[in-house]
Design a protein around this motif. Structure first.
Motif, mmCIF file in Angstrom:
data_model
loop_
_atom_site.group_PDB
_atom_site.id
_atom_site.type_symbol
_atom_site.label_atom_id
_atom_site.label_comp_id
_atom_site.label_asym_id
_atom_site.label_seq_id
_atom_site.Cartn_x
_atom_site.Cartn_y
_atom_site.Cartn_z
ATOM 1 N N ILE A 1 0.803 6.708 -11.244
ATOM 2 C CA ILE A 1 2.019 6.050 -10.762
ATOM 3 C C ILE A 1 2.284 6.434 -9.307
ATOM 4 O O ILE A 1 2.750 5.620 -8.506
ATOM 5 C CB ILE A 1 3.233 6.426 -11.641
ATOM 6 C CG1 ILE A 1 2.999 5.966 -13.090
ATOM 7 C CG2 ILE A 1 4.509 5.804 -11.085
ATOM 8 C CD1 ILE A 1 2.815 4.472 -13.263
ATOM 9 N N LEU A 2 1.962 7.677 -8.941
ATOM 10 C CA LEU A 2 2.069 8.090 -7.543
ATOM 11 C C LEU A 2 1.227 7.180 -6.659
ATOM 12 O O LEU A 2 1.656 6.774 -5.572
ATOM 13 C CB LEU A 2 1.613 9.545 -7.392
ATOM 14 C CG LEU A 2 1.407 10.047 -5.950
ATOM 15 C CD1 LEU A 2 2.710 9.966 -5.164
ATOM 16 C CD2 LEU A 2 0.860 11.471 -5.954
ATOM 17 N N GLY A 3 0.032 6.834 -7.134
ATOM 18 C CA GLY A 3 -0.831 5.938 -6.368
ATOM 19 C C GLY A 3 -0.191 4.583 -6.146
ATOM 20 O O GLY A 3 -0.268 4.005 -5.058
ATOM 21 N N VAL A 4 0.459 4.077 -7.194
ATOM 22 C CA VAL A 4 1.147 2.782 -7.086
ATOM 23 C C VAL A 4 2.284 2.874 -6.071
ATOM 24 O O VAL A 4 2.476 1.976 -5.245
ATOM 25 C CB VAL A 4 1.689 2.341 -8.462
ATOM 26 C CG1 VAL A 4 2.577 1.100 -8.308
ATOM 27 C CG2 VAL A 4 0.543 2.052 -9.420
ATOM 28 N N LEU A 5 3.045 3.965 -6.129
ATOM 29 C CA LEU A 5 4.163 4.138 -5.196
ATOM 30 C C LEU A 5 3.652 4.257 -3.758
ATOM 31 O O LEU A 5 4.278 3.730 -2.825
ATOM 32 C CB LEU A 5 4.979 5.379 -5.576
ATOM 33 C CG LEU A 5 5.664 5.326 -6.943
ATOM 34 C CD1 LEU A 5 6.391 6.632 -7.225
ATOM 35 C CD2 LEU A 5 6.636 4.152 -7.020
ATOM 36 N N ALA A 6 2.503 4.916 -3.577
ATOM 37 C CA ALA A 6 1.913 5.018 -2.244
ATOM 38 C C ALA A 6 1.482 3.635 -1.751
ATOM 39 O O ALA A 6 1.643 3.296 -0.566
ATOM 40 C CB ALA A 6 0.720 5.967 -2.274
ATOM 41 N N HIS A 7 0.950 2.845 -2.659
ATOM 42 C CA HIS A 7 0.558 1.467 -2.348
ATOM 43 C C HIS A 7 1.780 0.662 -1.906
ATOM 44 O O HIS A 7 1.736 -0.053 -0.893
ATOM 45 C CB HIS A 7 -0.085 0.850 -3.593
ATOM 46 C CG HIS A 7 -0.452 -0.590 -3.440
ATOM 47 N ND1 HIS A 7 -1.711 -1.002 -3.077
ATOM 48 C CD2 HIS A 7 0.280 -1.721 -3.619
ATOM 49 C CE1 HIS A 7 -1.756 -2.332 -3.039
ATOM 50 N NE2 HIS A 7 -0.555 -2.784 -3.365
ATOM 51 N N GLU A 8 2.875 0.791 -2.641
ATOM 52 C CA GLU A 8 4.098 0.058 -2.297
ATOM 53 C C GLU A 8 4.671 0.528 -0.964
ATOM 54 O O GLU A 8 5.172 -0.270 -0.170
ATOM 55 C CB GLU A 8 5.147 0.222 -3.402
ATOM 56 C CG GLU A 8 4.771 -0.413 -4.726
ATOM 57 C CD GLU A 8 4.428 -1.884 -4.582
ATOM 58 O OE1 GLU A 8 5.081 -2.583 -3.780
ATOM 59 O OE2 GLU A 8 3.489 -2.347 -5.248
ATOM 60 N N LYS A 9 4.590 1.818 -0.735
ATOM 61 C CA LYS A 9 5.056 2.339 0.554
ATOM 62 C C LYS A 9 4.240 1.733 1.691
ATOM 63 O O LYS A 9 4.769 1.434 2.768
ATOM 64 C CB LYS A 9 4.944 3.859 0.579
ATOM 65 C CG LYS A 9 5.499 4.490 1.856
ATOM 66 C CD LYS A 9 5.205 5.973 1.915
ATOM 67 C CE LYS A 9 5.636 6.552 3.258
ATOM 68 N NZ LYS A 9 5.117 7.912 3.482
ATOM 69 N N GLY A 10 2.954 1.520 1.443
ATOM 70 C CA GLY A 10 2.104 0.880 2.441
ATOM 71 C C GLY A 10 2.589 -0.513 2.789
ATOM 72 O O GLY A 10 2.569 -0.919 3.956
ATOM 73 N N HIS A 11 3.045 -1.245 1.779
ATOM 74 C CA HIS A 11 3.596 -2.579 2.037
ATOM 75 C C HIS A 11 4.826 -2.505 2.933
ATOM 76 O O HIS A 11 5.043 -3.371 3.793
ATOM 77 C CB HIS A 11 3.972 -3.265 0.717
ATOM 78 C CG HIS A 11 2.799 -3.793 -0.049
ATOM 79 N ND1 HIS A 11 1.824 -4.577 0.509
ATOM 80 C CD2 HIS A 11 2.463 -3.654 -1.378
ATOM 81 C CE1 HIS A 11 0.923 -4.904 -0.415
ATOM 82 N NE2 HIS A 11 1.284 -4.349 -1.562
ATOM 83 N N VAL A 12 5.660 -1.471 2.736
ATOM 84 C CA VAL A 12 6.856 -1.310 3.556
ATOM 85 C C VAL A 12 6.478 -0.961 4.991
ATOM 86 O O VAL A 12 6.979 -1.565 5.951
ATOM 87 C CB VAL A 12 7.785 -0.208 2.980
ATOM 88 C CG1 VAL A 12 8.989 0.000 3.906
ATOM 89 C CG2 VAL A 12 8.251 -0.574 1.583
ATOM 90 N N VAL A 13 5.591 0.026 5.137
ATOM 91 C CA VAL A 13 5.177 0.487 6.468
ATOM 92 C C VAL A 13 4.571 -0.657 7.281
ATOM 93 O O VAL A 13 4.860 -0.818 8.473
ATOM 94 C CB VAL A 13 4.168 1.648 6.349
ATOM 95 C CG1 VAL A 13 3.559 1.978 7.707
ATOM 96 C CG2 VAL A 13 4.846 2.879 5.761
ATOM 97 N N GLU A 14 3.735 -1.458 6.638
ATOM 98 C CA GLU A 14 3.070 -2.568 7.324
ATOM 99 C C GLU A 14 3.924 -3.831 7.372
ATOM 100 O O GLU A 14 3.497 -4.850 7.915
ATOM 101 C CB GLU A 14 1.736 -2.886 6.633
ATOM 102 C CG GLU A 14 0.748 -1.727 6.597
ATOM 103 C CD GLU A 14 0.286 -1.299 7.976
ATOM 104 O OE1 GLU A 14 0.369 -2.132 8.911
ATOM 105 O OE2 GLU A 14 -0.157 -0.142 8.123
ATOM 106 N N LYS A 15 5.126 -3.765 6.766
ATOM 107 C CA LYS A 15 6.065 -4.902 6.738
ATOM 108 C C LYS A 15 5.439 -6.145 6.100
ATOM 109 O O LYS A 15 5.655 -7.283 6.542
ATOM 110 C CB LYS A 15 6.564 -5.222 8.150
ATOM 111 C CG LYS A 15 7.303 -4.071 8.821
ATOM 112 C CD LYS A 15 7.844 -4.470 10.175
ATOM 113 C CE LYS A 15 8.504 -3.304 10.898
ATOM 114 N NZ LYS A 15 9.705 -2.815 10.231
ATOM 115 N N HIS A 16 4.669 -5.944 5.042
ATOM 116 C CA HIS A 16 3.956 -7.052 4.413
ATOM 117 C C HIS A 16 4.895 -8.076 3.776
ATOM 118 O O HIS A 16 4.709 -9.283 3.958
ATOM 119 C CB HIS A 16 2.993 -6.512 3.348
ATOM 120 C CG HIS A 16 1.795 -5.842 3.929
ATOM 121 N ND1 HIS A 16 1.028 -4.927 3.239
ATOM 122 C CD2 HIS A 16 1.213 -5.943 5.163
ATOM 123 C CE1 HIS A 16 0.030 -4.509 3.999
ATOM 124 N NE2 HIS A 16 0.126 -5.100 5.167
ATOM 125 N N SER A 17 5.865 -7.601 3.001
ATOM 126 C CA SER A 17 6.742 -8.549 2.313
ATOM 127 C C SER A 17 7.536 -9.370 3.315
ATOM 128 O O SER A 17 7.755 -10.573 3.128
ATOM 129 C CB SER A 17 7.693 -7.812 1.361
ATOM 130 O OG SER A 17 8.524 -6.910 2.057
#
Length: 333
Positions: A213-229
């Protein structure tokens, strides 16, 4: 001198009728909004015919006024140069050239330059706009798809500890535990840094310590950092966003992006970028990405890599491909 204008505060979709006062002491005041700044801190955009003039304040607030003659008069009184744009329009050739360049620029923004434009706009939108977009989106999801979490206190505490380590020293991130029978096993991030994790995804965890689950949260944080959404939503609603930014009416953006966020999914390119970010974060924290790969395999087995319902495609419908799983396994340690 008093000028009538419409004010956009960047925090709500409402426009406010205001009076802007320019004093002899070279101060600019909007009493209704407690604004009192030096004239030198205000940017008055170039005049172009009789189109409304945009007046920008240092705190991100924008006003539009169609009282161009009054604005020209006060510019003369304060010995401020007239805009070159207004002089250009007196020349037919220059005017037509300016119109052609504008049309070409907008065409580029909406077509072949959409990816660049989305990235550019995502990085210049004020934080207040991102927060409002995220708040509206989250409220909609709460009303339609999300329920209170049923995780135990121990489960929440373990996952929250991972999240705190992942975001240590960084502001703006918040983890929300929710249940969602309709969305199923899912996690998604909003532009503000709010990350939602569903009970149904936690239930698929193959690790008692929830390192997957930590991996998933790190993945989601990546979306935030890169402003993907945000890029994804801007690209889909590009016309509205460009108009909103050019006119200074950010309410157009606030009303458009949430609906797009709720009904879109990430591209494979964005997923690869978020996976790379997650791999680096897992390495930094000393956790193997194999846990994350195992969870992705469980997700693929339960939902399939291609067939997804509309609800499963909401927000963070990350396409689960063998390529992504192999990538995580290759970078495990």
């Amino acid at each position: 001198m008093i000028i009538d204008a419409l004010l956009y505060d960047g925090k709500s979709s409402k426009e406010h009728k205001v009076e802007i006062e320019f004093t002899f002491g070279r101060r600019v005041k909007v009493k209704s909004h407690e604004i009192d700044v030096a004239l030198e801190e205000v940017v008055i955009e170039s005049r172009l015919g009789n189109t409304p003039r945009v007046i920008e304040f240092p705190n991100g607030i924008r006003c539009k006024s169609d009282e161009n003659d009054k604005i020209d008069q006060l510019l003369r009184e304060f010995d401020i140069d007239f805009s070159k744009a207004h002089k250009i329009e007196r020349s037919l050739v220059l005017t037509l050239g300016a119109v052609a360049l504008t049309v070409l620029f907008v065409w580029f923004m909406l077509t072949s330059g959409a990816n660049y434009s989305a990235s550019f706009l995502a990085n210049i939108l004020p934080k207040s706009t991102l927060d409002e977009v995220s708040e509206i989106t989250f409220e909609h999801l709460e009303e339609s798809f999300l329920e209170p979490t049923k995780l135990s206190q121990n489960q929440e505490a373990t996952i929250q500890k991972h999240f705190d380590a992942l975001t240590k020293g960084e502001e703006g991130y918040k983890l929300h535990f929710r249940s969602s029978p309709e969305m199923g096993a899912n996690a998604f991030a909003l532009p503000s840094g709010d990350i939602v994790l569903t009970d149904q995804l936690v239930a698929l965890s193959r690790d008692n310590e929830f390192r997957d689950i930590l991996g998933v949260l790190a993945h989601e944080k990546g979306h935030v950092v890169e402003k993907h959404s945000l890029q994804m939503a801007i690209k889909t609603g590009m016309a509205s966003v460009v108009i909103g930014y050019i006119t200074g009416d950010l309410s157009v953006i606030v009303s458009t992006i949430p609906a797009i966020l709720v009904n879109s999914s990430y591209s494979r390119e964005f997923e690869r970028e978020a996976d790379r970010y997650a791999v680096n974060e897992m390495k930094r924290l000393g956790v193997s990405t194999l846990y994350m790969a195992n969870l992705f395999e469980a997700l693929e087995k339960k939902y399939g890599s291609e067939e997804r319902s509309t609800i499963e495609s909401l927000m963070a419908s990350h396409p689960l491909t063998k390529e992504r799983i192999e990538y995580l396994k290759e970078h495990s340690h």
